[in-house]
Structures are given as C-alpha cells and as structure tokens.
Design a protein around this motif. Structure first.
Motif, PDB file in Angstrom:
ATOM      1  N   THR A  41      33.931  46.999  12.040  1.00 60.90           N
ATOM      2  CA  THR A  41      32.708  46.760  12.221  1.00 60.90           C
ATOM      3  C   THR A  41      32.566  46.202  13.596  1.00 60.90           C
ATOM      4  O   THR A  41      33.275  45.325  14.142  1.00 60.90           O
ATOM      5  CB  THR A  41      31.980  46.450  11.280  1.00 60.90           C
ATOM      6  OG1 THR A  41      32.551  44.892  10.957  1.00 60.90           O
ATOM      7  CG2 THR A  41      32.020  47.125   9.871  1.00 60.90           C
ATOM      8  N   THR A  90      36.609  50.599   8.104  1.00 62.17           N
ATOM      9  CA  THR A  90      36.729  50.715   9.589  1.00 62.17           C
ATOM     10  C   THR A  90      36.075  49.512  10.066  1.00 62.17           C
ATOM     11  O   THR A  90      35.352  48.925   9.547  1.00 62.17           O
ATOM     12  CB  THR A  90      36.075  51.885  10.138  1.00 62.17           C
ATOM     13  OG1 THR A  90      34.495  51.687   9.859  1.00 62.17           O
ATOM     14  CG2 THR A  90      36.666  53.093   9.734  1.00 62.17           C
ATOM     15  N   ASP A 104      28.965  49.178  19.027  1.00 61.09           N
ATOM     16  CA  ASP A 104      29.398  50.394  19.347  1.00 61.09           C
ATOM     17  C   ASP A 104      30.687  50.245  20.748  1.00 61.09           C
ATOM     18  O   ASP A 104      31.538  50.931  20.631  1.00 61.09           O
ATOM     19  CB  ASP A 104      28.602  51.499  19.774  1.00 61.09           C
ATOM     20  CG  ASP A 104      28.288  52.305  18.679  1.00 61.09           C
ATOM     21  OD1 ASP A 104      28.937  52.104  17.327  1.00 61.09           O
ATOM     22  OD2 ASP A 104      27.432  53.097  18.542  1.00 61.09           O
ATOM     23  N   HIS A 128      34.289  57.207  20.565  1.00 58.25           N
ATOM     24  CA  HIS A 128      35.454  56.671  19.786  1.00 58.25           C
ATOM     25  C   HIS A 128      35.942  57.467  18.862  1.00 58.25           C
ATOM     26  O   HIS A 128      35.260  58.214  18.083  1.00 58.25           O
ATOM     27  CB  HIS A 128      35.390  55.221  19.365  1.00 58.25           C
ATOM     28  CG  HIS A 128      34.094  55.241  18.444  1.00 58.25           C
ATOM     29  ND1 HIS A 128      32.827  54.890  18.944  1.00 58.25           N
ATOM     30  CD2 HIS A 128      33.945  55.259  17.133  1.00 58.25           C
ATOM     31  CE1 HIS A 128      31.864  54.742  18.138  1.00 58.25           C
ATOM     32  NE2 HIS A 128      32.535  55.158  17.099  1.00 58.25           N
ATOM     33  N   THR A 142      38.439  56.988  12.959  1.00 53.71           N
ATOM     34  CA  THR A 142      39.605  56.215  12.648  1.00 53.71           C
ATOM     35  C   THR A 142      40.504  56.744  11.589  1.00 53.71           C
ATOM     36  O   THR A 142      41.701  56.750  11.676  1.00 53.71           O
ATOM     37  CB  THR A 142      39.230  54.921  12.155  1.00 53.71           C
ATOM     38  OG1 THR A 142      38.474  54.411  13.173  1.00 53.71           O
ATOM     39  CG2 THR A 142      40.169  54.061  11.983  1.00 53.71           C
ATOM     40  N   ARG A 155      34.067  49.177  19.348  1.00 54.33           N
ATOM     41  CA  ARG A 155      34.995  49.888  18.709  1.00 54.33           C
ATOM     42  C   ARG A 155      36.147  50.598  19.237  1.00 54.33           C
ATOM     43  O   ARG A 155      35.691  51.195  20.493  1.00 54.33           O
ATOM     44  CB  ARG A 155      33.997  50.944  17.541  1.00 54.33           C
ATOM     45  CG  ARG A 155      33.430  50.282  16.858  1.00 54.33           C
ATOM     46  CD  ARG A 155      32.783  51.224  16.019  1.00 54.33           C
ATOM     47  NE  ARG A 155      33.402  51.925  14.950  1.00 54.33           N
ATOM     48  CZ  ARG A 155      33.096  53.039  14.523  1.00 54.33           C
ATOM     49  NH1 ARG A 155      31.791  53.548  14.754  1.00 54.33           N
ATOM     50  NH2 ARG A 155      34.086  53.855  13.992  1.00 54.33           N
TER      51      ARG A 155
END
Length: 185
Positions: free
Chosen positions: A70, A68, A73, A3, A6, A76
């Motif tokens: 939470t 970011t 994974d 990912h 961010t 995300r």
C-alpha cells in the motif's frame, strides 16, 4: 502512474523463472492457455482453489499471492515501505519473511527474513538459484554443503545451488536481507 497488476505479473514472473510455458501451466491446471494468459494479464481473477493449484505448480506459498503493497500511487512498483511489505511463508516455523522487492517481475527478488530465537531449518534445502545473504542483526549458524559457519551482523554469504540449512540457537532474533536469482517466491 501506470503500474502492473501485481498478482498476474508475479504469477508470470514465477512461471518464467521456472521455465514453464503457458501451455505447461494450463495443462497441469486443466485449464485453457487463454485462461492462464488472462490471469497473468490481470484480465481475470483466479479463485482461492485456482491460486492453491497455481502455487503448487510454481512451488510458491499461496500467501505470496495475497496483499499488495500500500502507499501513494506514485510509489507503487517503486517504493516498498517497511510497514507494508507482503509477508510470505509460514510464521509458525520461527522464520518470518517479507518481500522487500516491489514485485517479482525482476530477474531477482529481495527478501527480508527474521529468524526467531530457537528456530531452525533442520532438513537441508537446495534450490536452483544464486542467493547472497547479508546479516543485518543478530547471529545465525548456517551449513552450506555440510560446511558449518556462524555469521554475525555485517557478514554475508552466498548459496549457489548448494544444500543449506540454518539455526538460530541464540537469544535474539537474527535479521537478514536475501537477494535471490531467479525469484523463488
């Protein structure tokens, strides 16, 4: 699952939405194009002072750059849980805003707003955006290009590059979901 970083991707998305080049931002920061590129690619982390300057250039609140979402994974970049949205803006104005989008890398953003009782935006605001707003709960008075409306839960409205302002003179908070293109936060 991979990912994107961010912070860097959000900065790039805002820069592109503002039609600024890497060179434009670098010049205004007094930094090299390579340095800005490294920030956007997640290869370097800017200082707080740098983030303040970047926020000023991109007309974005510095609070957007912190935190970011939470969660697992595998979620995300795809799922944003209500309890883990990134808050943006200033709470002390009576408007609480949170990013409902996973990040700012799309052609639009989704913002969840809570307008506290008695809160208002008294000075008209205008953005070069198209915004569609759906009122989830409560009631809100809005003015778009000087025309007054009262919207209630289930109503929606559009602001398309127009002057607007709002007020919640009611006893309960009003909650709304905004879809904004291009992203402004």
């Amino acid at each position: 699952m991979d990912h994107p970083d961010t912070l860097g991707h959000d900065i790039r998305a805002l820069r592109v939405a503002r039609k600024l080049t890497l060179a434009d931002v670098a010049e205004r920061l007094g930094r090299s194009v390579g340095w800005v590129s490294q920030i956007e690619r997640g290869l370097s982390t800017p200082s707080i002072t740098d983030l303040q300057a970047i926020g000023n250039i991109l007309d974005a609140p510095i609070s957007l750059f912190f935190g970011t979402p939470t969660g697992p994974d595998e979620e995300r970049g795809v799922v944003v849980r209500a309890a883990h949205r990134r808050e943006i803006g200033e709470r002390d104005t009576g408007l609480i805003e949170a990013l409902a989008s996973p990040d700012l890398t799309d052609d639009f953003e989704v913002i969840h707003s809570t307008f506290q009782p008695g809160a208002s935006l008294d000075e008209p605001k205008q953005r070069a955006t198209t915004e569609v707003v759906y009122l989830l709960s409560g009631a809100l008075d809005i003015w778009i290009d000087g025309r007054a409306f009262t919207v209630r839960a289930g109503d929606s409205f559009r602001i398309k590059g127009s002057d607007y302002r709002w007020a919640n003179p009611y006893d309960t908070p009003a909650q709304a979901l905004w879809v904004i293109s291009p992203p402004v936060y």
